[in-house]
Design a protein around this motif. Structure first.
Motif, short mmCIF file in Angstrom:
data_model
loop_
_atom_site.label_atom_id
_atom_site.label_comp_id
_atom_site.label_asym_id
_atom_site.label_seq_id
_atom_site.Cartn_x
_atom_site.Cartn_y
_atom_site.Cartn_z
N LEU A 51 0.83 -1.20 0.00
CA LEU A 51 0.00 0.00 0.00
C LEU A 51 0.87 1.25 0.00
O LEU A 51 2.06 1.21 0.31
CB LEU A 51 -0.92 0.00 1.24
CG LEU A 51 -1.82 -1.23 1.39
CD1 LEU A 51 -2.62 -1.13 2.69
CD2 LEU A 51 -2.75 -1.38 0.20
N VAL A 52 0.24 2.38 -0.35
CA VAL A 52 0.97 3.66 -0.41
C VAL A 52 0.15 4.75 0.28
O VAL A 52 -1.07 4.66 0.40
CB VAL A 52 1.27 4.08 -1.87
CG1 VAL A 52 2.21 3.08 -2.52
CG2 VAL A 52 -0.03 4.21 -2.67
N SER A 53 0.87 5.78 0.72
CA SER A 53 0.22 6.97 1.27
C SER A 53 0.08 8.00 0.16
O SER A 53 1.01 8.22 -0.62
CB SER A 53 1.06 7.55 2.42
OG SER A 53 0.50 8.77 2.87
N LEU A 54 -1.09 8.64 0.08
CA LEU A 54 -1.34 9.61 -0.98
C LEU A 54 -1.01 11.05 -0.58
O LEU A 54 -0.98 11.93 -1.43
CB LEU A 54 -2.82 9.53 -1.41
CG LEU A 54 -3.27 8.18 -1.98
CD1 LEU A 54 -4.75 8.25 -2.36
CD2 LEU A 54 -2.43 7.78 -3.19
N LEU A 55 -0.76 11.28 0.70
CA LEU A 55 -0.48 12.64 1.16
C LEU A 55 1.01 12.76 1.49
O LEU A 55 1.48 12.14 2.45
CB LEU A 55 -1.32 12.98 2.39
CG LEU A 55 -1.28 14.45 2.83
CD1 LEU A 55 -1.95 15.34 1.77
CD2 LEU A 55 -1.98 14.63 4.18
N PRO A 56 1.76 13.54 0.72
CA PRO A 56 3.20 13.67 0.97
C PRO A 56 3.50 14.23 2.36
O PRO A 56 2.71 14.98 2.94
CB PRO A 56 3.65 14.64 -0.14
CG PRO A 56 2.60 14.53 -1.20
CD PRO A 56 1.32 14.29 -0.47
N ALA A 57 4.68 13.88 2.87
CA ALA A 57 5.08 14.32 4.21
C ALA A 57 5.28 15.82 4.29
O ALA A 57 5.19 16.40 5.38
CB ALA A 57 6.37 13.60 4.62
N SER A 58 5.53 16.47 3.15
CA SER A 58 5.75 17.93 3.15
C SER A 58 4.46 18.72 3.35
O SER A 58 4.49 19.92 3.63
CB SER A 58 6.40 18.35 1.83
OG SER A 58 5.58 18.01 0.72
N VAL A 59 3.32 18.06 3.22
CA VAL A 59 2.02 18.72 3.42
C VAL A 59 1.66 18.67 4.90
O VAL A 59 1.72 17.62 5.53
CB VAL A 59 0.92 18.05 2.58
CG1 VAL A 59 -0.43 18.74 2.83
CG2 VAL A 59 1.28 18.08 1.10
N GLU A 60 1.29 19.80 5.46
CA GLU A 60 0.92 19.86 6.88
C GLU A 60 -0.58 19.66 7.06
O GLU A 60 -1.39 20.32 6.40
CB GLU A 60 1.32 21.21 7.48
CG GLU A 60 0.98 21.33 8.96
CD GLU A 60 1.26 22.71 9.52
OE1 GLU A 60 1.01 22.91 10.73
OE2 GLU A 60 1.72 23.59 8.75
N ILE A 61 -0.92 18.73 7.92
CA ILE A 61 -2.32 18.60 8.34
C ILE A 61 -2.48 19.57 9.51
O ILE A 61 -2.04 19.30 10.63
CB ILE A 61 -2.65 17.16 8.75
CG1 ILE A 61 -2.32 16.19 7.63
CG2 ILE A 61 -4.13 17.04 9.14
CD1 ILE A 61 -2.51 14.72 8.00
N GLN A 62 -3.10 20.69 9.24
CA GLN A 62 -3.07 21.80 10.20
C GLN A 62 -4.06 21.65 11.35
O GLN A 62 -3.72 21.95 12.50
CB GLN A 62 -3.33 23.11 9.43
CG GLN A 62 -2.27 23.41 8.39
CD GLN A 62 -2.66 24.54 7.45
OE1 GLN A 62 -3.85 24.74 7.16
NE2 GLN A 62 -1.68 25.29 6.96
N SER A 63 -5.25 21.20 11.05
CA SER A 63 -6.25 21.12 12.12
C SER A 63 -7.45 20.30 11.67
O SER A 63 -7.65 20.07 10.47
CB SER A 63 -6.73 22.53 12.52
OG SER A 63 -7.40 23.16 11.43
N VAL A 64 -8.21 19.88 12.66
CA VAL A 64 -9.50 19.24 12.43
C VAL A 64 -10.50 19.95 13.33
O VAL A 64 -10.36 19.95 14.56
CB VAL A 64 -9.48 17.73 12.75
CG1 VAL A 64 -10.88 17.14 12.57
CG2 VAL A 64 -8.48 17.00 11.85
N LYS A 65 -11.51 20.56 12.73
CA LYS A 65 -12.53 21.27 13.49
C LYS A 65 -13.90 20.67 13.20
O LYS A 65 -14.11 20.07 12.14
CB LYS A 65 -12.52 22.76 13.15
CG LYS A 65 -11.21 23.45 13.53
CD LYS A 65 -11.25 24.94 13.20
CE LYS A 65 -9.94 25.62 13.58
NZ LYS A 65 -9.96 27.07 13.26
#
Length: 210
Positions: free
Chosen positions: A118-132
């Motif tokens: 399997l693979v991850s589709l979201l590169p590590a350089s992208v920041e997951i900033q928040s979940v509201k």
């Protein structure tokens, strides 16, 4: 020769006074004897030179203000390397506050699967900033560099959005909406509509990777 009567009487008085003098009196500079108090039960207590010892305090347990680390099992969804099929994979998330779980789960998803199939589709350089939370919708904010970092076509963009929504569905959210830098966007990578929330996959229908 007979002494006069008056002279004889004075001599008698002088001899009598000399006989009454106490020659064994205690000197004035002699130390006073040490005394002890004897209670009614017979135990002697020294009253001179005694030292008062402080009563030791009981040791109190040390309490830590650090929250207890807990664990939760979550199903994370990934794609095969050909972007043909999506699979779920069981991961354990460590957390201190329950409200942090959705964000921590997404970051674990971004870190990638355990299976090499399997693979991850979201590169590590992208920041997951928040979940509201907005009603029953999870508002997930990504950094805007995802447009350049994630080199995906329409299928890859759809999978990415579905996987985020499916992970959020395990924390009480009905669907998910992705925004960039906290602002709404029409699309993430230019292929799929991101202006409205996306529904999750039915988790029971997603195959488990073997």
């Amino acid at each position: 020769m007979r002494l006069p009567y008056a002279l004889l009487a004075a001599a008698t008085v002088t001899i009598g006074l000399a006989g009454c003098t106490n020659t064994s009196s205690t000197p004035t500079n002699a130390p006073a004897p040490t005394t002890t108090n004897v209670p009614a039960n017979g135990t002697q207590t020294q009253t001179e030179g005694a030292v008062n010892q402080p009563t030791p305090k009981a040791t109190e347990p040390v309490q830590s203000d650090k929250p207890t680390v807990q664990k939760k099992t979550v199903e994370l969804v990934f794609s095969d390397d050909n972007l043909m099929t999506e699979y779920k994979e069981t991961h354990t998330i460590s957390y201190e506050k329950k409200d942090d779980l959705p964000l921590l789960a997404l970051k674990a998803w971004q870190n990638g699967p355990k299976s090499k199939k399997l693979v991850s589709l979201l590169p590590a350089s992208v920041e997951i900033q928040s979940v509201k939370k907005d009603g029953h919708t999870a508002i997930v904010s990504l950094s805007s560099n995802v447009k350049q970092a994630a080199n995906l076509g329409s299928t890859g963009e759809q999978f990415l959005m579905e996987q985020i929504a499916t992970i959020m569905s395990q924390f009480g959210f009905k669907n998910a909406k992705i925004v960039l830098d906290g602002k709404e966007t029409d699309t993430i990578l230019g292929h799929m509509d991101a202006s409205t929330p996306i529904d999750p996959l039915t988790l029971s229908n997603v195959p488990q990777i073997k």
